[in-house]
Design a protein around this motif. Structure first.
Motif, PDB file in Angstrom:
ATOM      1  N   GLN A 171       0.817  -1.343   0.103  1.00 39.21           N
ATOM      2  CA  GLN A 171       0.011  -0.075   0.007  1.00 39.21           C
ATOM      3  C   GLN A 171       0.894   1.194   0.063  1.00 39.21           C
ATOM      4  O   GLN A 171       0.559   2.324  -0.751  1.00 39.21           O
ATOM      5  N   GLN A 172       1.990   1.331   0.840  1.00 37.43           N
ATOM      6  CA  GLN A 172       3.025   2.559   0.790  1.00 37.43           C
ATOM      7  C   GLN A 172       3.329   2.564  -0.387  1.00 37.43           C
ATOM      8  O   GLN A 172       3.633   3.679  -1.063  1.00 37.43           O
ATOM      9  N   GLN A 173       3.787   1.404  -1.242  1.00 39.50           N
ATOM     10  CA  GLN A 173       4.565   1.514  -2.522  1.00 39.50           C
ATOM     11  C   GLN A 173       3.399   2.192  -3.523  1.00 39.50           C
ATOM     12  O   GLN A 173       3.876   2.822  -4.500  1.00 39.50           O
ATOM     13  N   GLN A 174       2.452   1.970  -3.329  1.00 42.05           N
ATOM     14  CA  GLN A 174       1.427   2.152  -4.289  1.00 42.05           C
ATOM     15  C   GLN A 174       1.098   3.828  -4.079  1.00 42.05           C
ATOM     16  O   GLN A 174       0.994   4.276  -4.960  1.00 42.05           O
ATOM     17  N   MET A 175       1.076   4.198  -2.871  1.00 39.54           N
ATOM     18  CA  MET A 175       0.905   5.618  -2.507  1.00 39.54           C
ATOM     19  C   MET A 175       2.192   6.493  -3.132  1.00 39.54           C
ATOM     20  O   MET A 175       1.764   7.458  -3.748  1.00 39.54           O
ATOM     21  N   ARG A 176       3.363   5.879  -2.929  1.00 40.71           N
ATOM     22  CA  ARG A 176       4.394   6.692  -3.562  1.00 40.71           C
ATOM     23  C   ARG A 176       4.407   6.720  -4.929  1.00 40.71           C
ATOM     24  O   ARG A 176       4.681   7.765  -5.657  1.00 40.71           O
ATOM     25  N   ASP A 215      -2.311  14.236  -4.091  1.00 44.43           N
ATOM     26  CA  ASP A 215      -3.747  13.507  -4.671  1.00 44.43           C
ATOM     27  C   ASP A 215      -3.685  11.926  -4.266  1.00 44.43           C
ATOM     28  O   ASP A 215      -2.972  11.190  -4.851  1.00 44.43           O
ATOM     29  N   LEU A 216      -4.237  11.596  -3.196  1.00 51.30           N
ATOM     30  CA  LEU A 216      -4.338  10.154  -2.890  1.00 51.30           C
ATOM     31  C   LEU A 216      -5.851   9.658  -2.782  1.00 51.30           C
ATOM     32  O   LEU A 216      -6.093   8.903  -2.108  1.00 51.30           O
ATOM     33  N   LEU A 276      -7.469   3.440   0.586  1.00 56.23           N
ATOM     34  CA  LEU A 276      -6.509   3.619   1.493  1.00 56.23           C
ATOM     35  C   LEU A 276      -7.284   3.431   3.020  1.00 56.23           C
ATOM     36  O   LEU A 276      -8.132   3.959   3.062  1.00 56.23           O
ATOM     37  N   GLU A 277      -6.835   2.509   3.777  1.00 54.43           N
ATOM     38  CA  GLU A 277      -7.149   2.433   5.239  1.00 54.43           C
ATOM     39  C   GLU A 277      -6.546   3.218   6.172  1.00 54.43           C
ATOM     40  O   GLU A 277      -6.912   3.621   7.364  1.00 54.43           O
ATOM     41  N   CYS A 278      -4.990   3.787   5.863  1.00 61.48           N
ATOM     42  CA  CYS A 278      -4.473   4.507   6.860  1.00 61.48           C
ATOM     43  C   CYS A 278      -3.365   5.300   5.964  1.00 61.48           C
ATOM     44  O   CYS A 278      -3.098   4.944   4.758  1.00 61.48           O
ATOM     45  N   ILE A 279      -2.716   6.255   6.564  1.00 66.19           N
ATOM     46  CA  ILE A 279      -1.712   7.183   5.715  1.00 66.19           C
ATOM     47  C   ILE A 279      -0.482   6.920   6.825  1.00 66.19           C
ATOM     48  O   ILE A 279      -0.611   7.468   7.944  1.00 66.19           O
ATOM     49  N   PRO A 280       0.685   6.552   6.446  1.00 61.78           N
ATOM     50  CA  PRO A 280       1.666   6.313   7.295  1.00 61.78           C
ATOM     51  C   PRO A 280       2.190   7.850   7.834  1.00 61.78           C
ATOM     52  O   PRO A 280       2.096   8.521   7.309  1.00 61.78           O
ATOM     53  N   ASN A 304     -11.737   7.101   0.222  1.00 63.86           N
ATOM     54  CA  ASN A 304     -10.974   6.146   0.688  1.00 63.86           C
ATOM     55  C   ASN A 304     -11.676   5.332   1.855  1.00 63.86           C
ATOM     56  O   ASN A 304     -12.923   5.585   2.182  1.00 63.86           O
ATOM     57  N   GLN A 305     -10.958   4.749   2.585  1.00 62.05           N
ATOM     58  CA  GLN A 305     -11.626   3.815   3.793  1.00 62.05           C
ATOM     59  C   GLN A 305     -10.827   4.457   5.153  1.00 62.05           C
ATOM     60  O   GLN A 305     -10.602   3.601   6.119  1.00 62.05           O
ATOM     61  N   LEU A 306     -10.469   5.721   5.026  1.00 61.25           N
ATOM     62  CA  LEU A 306      -9.658   6.126   6.391  1.00 61.25           C
ATOM     63  C   LEU A 306     -10.763   6.240   7.578  1.00 61.25           C
ATOM     64  O   LEU A 306     -11.674   7.096   7.393  1.00 61.25           O
ATOM     65  N   LYS A 307     -10.123   6.027   8.588  1.00 63.75           N
ATOM     66  CA  LYS A 307     -10.670   5.992  10.003  1.00 63.75           C
ATOM     67  C   LYS A 307     -10.192   7.145  10.774  1.00 63.75           C
ATOM     68  O   LYS A 307     -10.709   7.351  11.626  1.00 63.75           O
ATOM     69  N   SER A 308      -9.056   7.259  10.523  1.00 63.04           N
ATOM     70  CA  SER A 308      -8.185   8.297  11.149  1.00 63.04           C
ATOM     71  C   SER A 308      -7.186   9.135  10.233  1.00 63.04           C
ATOM     72  O   SER A 308      -6.861   8.508   9.121  1.00 63.04           O
ATOM     73  N   LEU A 309      -6.654  10.188  10.786  1.00 58.29           N
ATOM     74  CA  LEU A 309      -5.807  10.778  10.063  1.00 58.29           C
ATOM     75  C   LEU A 309      -4.492  10.855  11.049  1.00 58.29           C
ATOM     76  O   LEU A 309      -4.326  10.969  12.188  1.00 58.29           O
ATOM     77  N   PRO A 310      -3.145  10.777  10.400  1.00 59.02           N
ATOM     78  CA  PRO A 310      -1.977  10.543  11.196  1.00 59.02           C
ATOM     79  C   PRO A 310      -1.815  12.119  12.080  1.00 59.02           C
ATOM     80  O   PRO A 310      -2.128  13.099  11.485  1.00 59.02           O
TER      81      PRO A 310
END
Length: 315
Positions: free
Chosen positions: A5-10, A37-38, A43-47, A65-71
């Motif tokens: 998932q991180q590789q896909q974001m990058r 733009d993500l 995505l379930e999370c952002i590192p 996305n599927q984010l439940k929280s932001l970092p």
């Protein structure tokens, strides 16, 4: 080692960055990024580590996305101007978002339609002049903090915020002079802070807030209720306002309409009144209205819309 998932974001960052120069190191590209733009990546999370490196980001788009929280590291984005989190599963925003130094002058008009699960909205210490009308659709909201802004008014249909427990609209100073009648229809409200504004009178409907335990009004040129009533405590303030609704306070004009009977603080149906008093405005064959418990219809059948003095005069 990076996750898939991180590789896909990058990879997505590299593809969508039209302004940065080509580089063999993704970290160098990230330093130059202004728009990230993500969106639409499931995505379930952002590192935390990724967000902390995007120090020059002006626009961060993570909608759909599927984010439940932001970092928490989002507080490091001191240049952030636009944050799009629509279409996610967010219930709150991290406290560190207050560290984003840019001053907000407005909130997206669609916030109430997109963040339906939001439980806390803190937009204090900005230059907001108004809250969007859609704010009243945040029916899961527990805390609304708008202190230290330039608010001129609040949305009229606040009664739709049926789960709101804490409302802080203090320190809007010379800008906020009145409160909507609907503020007294927030059935779950426990704390209300309207201190340091230019409010001269509290809505009489505040007397109907059964769960209210804390009311802060200092720093206002209040005339109603008078300060000697506040010195006697919250219970006396609520009693004073209830008496004004019913027209029974010695300083209130006697009401001749039936509105006073319908607004007996404990009910809007008149169910606690003697049978003879109820006759004439209680429907004998009453049946509940079903399938209308959505924000779209709530305003139509709210006590404010049906029984407010404004509505009554227009009939």
């Amino acid at each position: 080692m990076m996750s898939e998932q991180q590789q896909q974001m990058r990879l997505n960052l590299r593809k969508r960055n039209d302004h940065s120069s080509r580089s063999t190191h993704i970290e160098e590209d990230e330093e130059k990024l202004q728009i990230v733009d993500l969106s639409g990546m499931s995505l379930e999370c952002i590192p935390e580590s990724l967000t902390a490196r995007l120090l020059n980001v002006v626009v961060l788009d993570v909608h759909s996305n599927q984010l439940k929280s932001l970092p928490n590291s989002i507080g490091c984005l001191s240049k952030l101007k636009i944050l799009n989190v629509a279409g996610n599963l967010l219930q709150s925003l991290p406290q560190t978002i207050e560290n984003c130094r840019l001053i907000l002058s407005q909130i997206p008009d669609t916030i109430g339609f997109e963040l339906l699960s939001l439980k806390k909205l803190s937009v204090n210490s900005n230059k907001l002049v108004f809250l969007p009308h859609s704010t009243s659709h945040l029916t899961n909201l527990r805390v609304l903090d708008t202190r230290r802004n330039c608010l001129r008014s609040l949305p009229e249909d606040l009664e739709n915020l049926i789960n709101l427990q804490v409302l802080n609209i203090s320190q809007n100073f010379k800008y906020l002079t009145t409160l909507p009648y609907s503020i007294g229809l927030l059935i779950s409200l426990v704390e209300l802070d309207v201190s340091y504004n230019k409010i001269t009178a509290l809505p009489e409907s505040i007397g109907c807030l059964k769960k209210l335990q804390k009311l802060s009004v200092e720093g206002n040129p209040l005339v109603s209720p008078p300060m000697d009533i506040f010195e006697q405590g919250l219970l006396m303030v609520k009693e004073y306002l209830c008496e004004k609704i019913n027209g029974s306070h010695k300083n209130s004009p006697k009401k001749k309409s039936w509105f006073g009977k319908l607004a007996k603080c404990s009910t809007f149906s008149g169910a606690n009144l003697p049978l003879d008093d109820r006759e004439g405005y209680i429907m004998q064959n009453y049946r509940s209205i079903e399938h209308l418990a959505s924000p779209r219809y709530m305003g139509m059948f709210s006590p404010k819309s049906l029984f407010s003095p404004k509505s009554y005069r227009s009939r």
